[in-house]
Design a protein around this motif. Sequence first.
Motif, mmCIF file in Angstrom:
data_model
loop_
_atom_site.group_PDB
_atom_site.id
_atom_site.type_symbol
_atom_site.label_atom_id
_atom_site.label_comp_id
_atom_site.label_asym_id
_atom_site.label_seq_id
_atom_site.Cartn_x
_atom_site.Cartn_y
_atom_site.Cartn_z
ATOM 1 N N HIS A 103 -15.615 -56.478 11.811
ATOM 2 C CA HIS A 103 -14.207 -56.088 11.941
ATOM 3 C C HIS A 103 -13.487 -56.363 10.630
ATOM 4 N N ILE A 104 -12.377 -55.641 10.413
ATOM 5 C CA ILE A 104 -11.463 -56.031 9.349
ATOM 6 C C ILE A 104 -10.480 -56.992 10.003
ATOM 7 N N LEU A 105 -10.686 -58.293 9.729
ATOM 8 C CA LEU A 105 -9.892 -59.302 10.433
ATOM 9 C C LEU A 105 -8.456 -59.326 9.942
ATOM 10 N N GLU A 106 -8.314 -59.141 8.641
ATOM 11 C CA GLU A 106 -7.000 -59.335 8.058
ATOM 12 C C GLU A 106 -6.919 -58.565 6.754
ATOM 13 N N GLN A 107 -5.748 -58.040 6.452
ATOM 14 C CA GLN A 107 -5.580 -57.421 5.143
ATOM 15 C C GLN A 107 -4.158 -57.592 4.665
ATOM 16 N N ASN A 108 -4.042 -57.659 3.334
ATOM 17 C CA ASN A 108 -2.709 -57.887 2.777
ATOM 18 C C ASN A 108 -2.738 -57.586 1.293
ATOM 19 N N GLY A 137 -6.799 -56.170 -7.480
ATOM 20 C CA GLY A 137 -6.669 -55.516 -6.189
ATOM 21 C C GLY A 137 -5.238 -55.135 -5.872
ATOM 22 N N SER A 138 -5.082 -53.966 -5.220
ATOM 23 C CA SER A 138 -3.760 -53.669 -4.694
ATOM 24 C C SER A 138 -3.722 -54.043 -3.212
ATOM 25 N N ARG A 139 -4.896 -54.264 -2.659
ATOM 26 C CA ARG A 139 -4.983 -54.644 -1.254
ATOM 27 C C ARG A 139 -6.296 -55.374 -1.039
ATOM 28 N N VAL A 140 -6.272 -56.420 -0.256
ATOM 29 C CA VAL A 140 -7.497 -57.160 0.036
ATOM 30 C C VAL A 140 -7.802 -57.027 1.519
ATOM 31 N N LEU A 141 -9.056 -56.646 1.815
ATOM 32 C CA LEU A 141 -9.492 -56.606 3.211
ATOM 33 C C LEU A 141 -10.447 -57.773 3.429
ATOM 34 N N PHE A 142 -10.227 -58.514 4.500
ATOM 35 C CA PHE A 142 -11.179 -59.575 4.830
ATOM 36 C C PHE A 142 -11.974 -59.130 6.039
#
Lengths: 240, 253
Positions: A213-218, A203-208
Amino acid sequence: MIAVEHLTKSFGKNLVLDDISETIQEGEKVVIIGPSGSGKSTFLRCLNLLEEPTSGTITFEGTVITDPKVDIDTIRRQMGMVFQHFNLFPNMTIRKNITLAPVRTKLMSQAEADEEAVRLLRRVNLEDKADAYPNQLSGGQKQRIAIVRALAMKPKVMLFDEPTSALDPEMVGEVLDVMKELANEGMTMVVVTHEMGFAREVGSRVLFMDGGHILEQNEPHAFFANPREERTREFLSKVL
Amino acid sequence: MGFTQLYETFSALEHPGFWQNAYIQFYNAWFYKDRWTMYFDGLLTTLEVTVMALALGVVLGVVVAMIRTAHDQQRLGKRNPFLSVVNFLCRIYVTVIRGTPMMVQLLIMGLVIFASNRNKTLIGALSLGINSGAYVAEIIRGGLMSLDPGQMEAGRSLGLGYFDTMRFIVIPQAFKAILPALGNEFITLLKDTSLINVIGGKEIVYFAKAIITNTYQPMMPYLITAVMYLIMVLIFTWLQSKLERRLRQSDRR
């Protein structure tokens, strides 16, 4: 490449996606994780309009695809999709599974498509299965064929909807390997998965996602090392 | 010894036994005055009516099933009002046909709606076709609905249109699934042609009855009729199982 603005989806009174806005750049490998029922599959399926958004817009390469006047078939030709349950066509040989769409949409002639099918099958080491039927293959083989079938349309982005969730544990690896290879070649990918190792590595980015909702991403390393939200920590503690 | 001689020998007996008597009745129902040709005249009509009704039933069934399925699979919030109206008409058609007996439909068609028309065979075929269409529609619709929605999604996600996906992916699989039910329906249709004699259609039962009017012996004409239907159904079942075996090709593992 894909811009999602204020996307809302409800099934009856059940709100599944609640005002989601998100942009996916070319070349990104976005991994979406989250508990079941969080809306991650629905979000993915909205991207190629397999689910009709209740409101909001989705733009793909400058075209607002949620506009009813847009010919969704031409958009979908540029977005490959891989399903949890493979969804190969059991009434056709593997070769026909791969070549049907490119030929019918006039992307290739039958001869070109056959050639492309052989090339793609060789790539996933299944060239000897060209004349087999899907029922004769293992789950891992089916999913590799499903990936290849989507690739035959030469898509600009690949959507993966829990591609390894229906597989026997020992077959997960072979499918993930194909996906990793694809990622290394620079394919734009959106992957809904429970494979945290894959999320971290590829992954280059993870969405939780949780509760629509998208609570958090990094970026994945930071995401797994220091989740900010309490809900994310709770989820990760259960799955890692 | 010929059939006729045997008949004459048995007829001369004062007290013929059970089998001798049965032979006499059979002779009267079959050989006497070449009556056997009448059954085959009836058979011809039966086949004619079956083929016509089958064609009409399949066409009606496919159209109605397509309309109803397309209506149910519309993208939400984009209801086509024309499709809704046609769908409603299709539902009325299916409800009325399935909710009333075949015999009553035939009587209404033959003796009320087309009371003045003399071509009762054609009216019989029309009634049977309309009746069969409703059942075929539901069989086809069931087949289309029973298929994993993932098949349609996979086709559409590859950029194939609705009709291409139906044609290459959904319909071939659905057809294989509904073949046994469809075969059942066709057998029912074939046997229901025996009803059209009530409005004057000249099929097998019509001639059997005509023979009984002369002989006053109902056993043999009706038994012969039964055997003729049984043979037709057996032939059809055999053809159907051959087709099913061919379509099962992709199931091999």
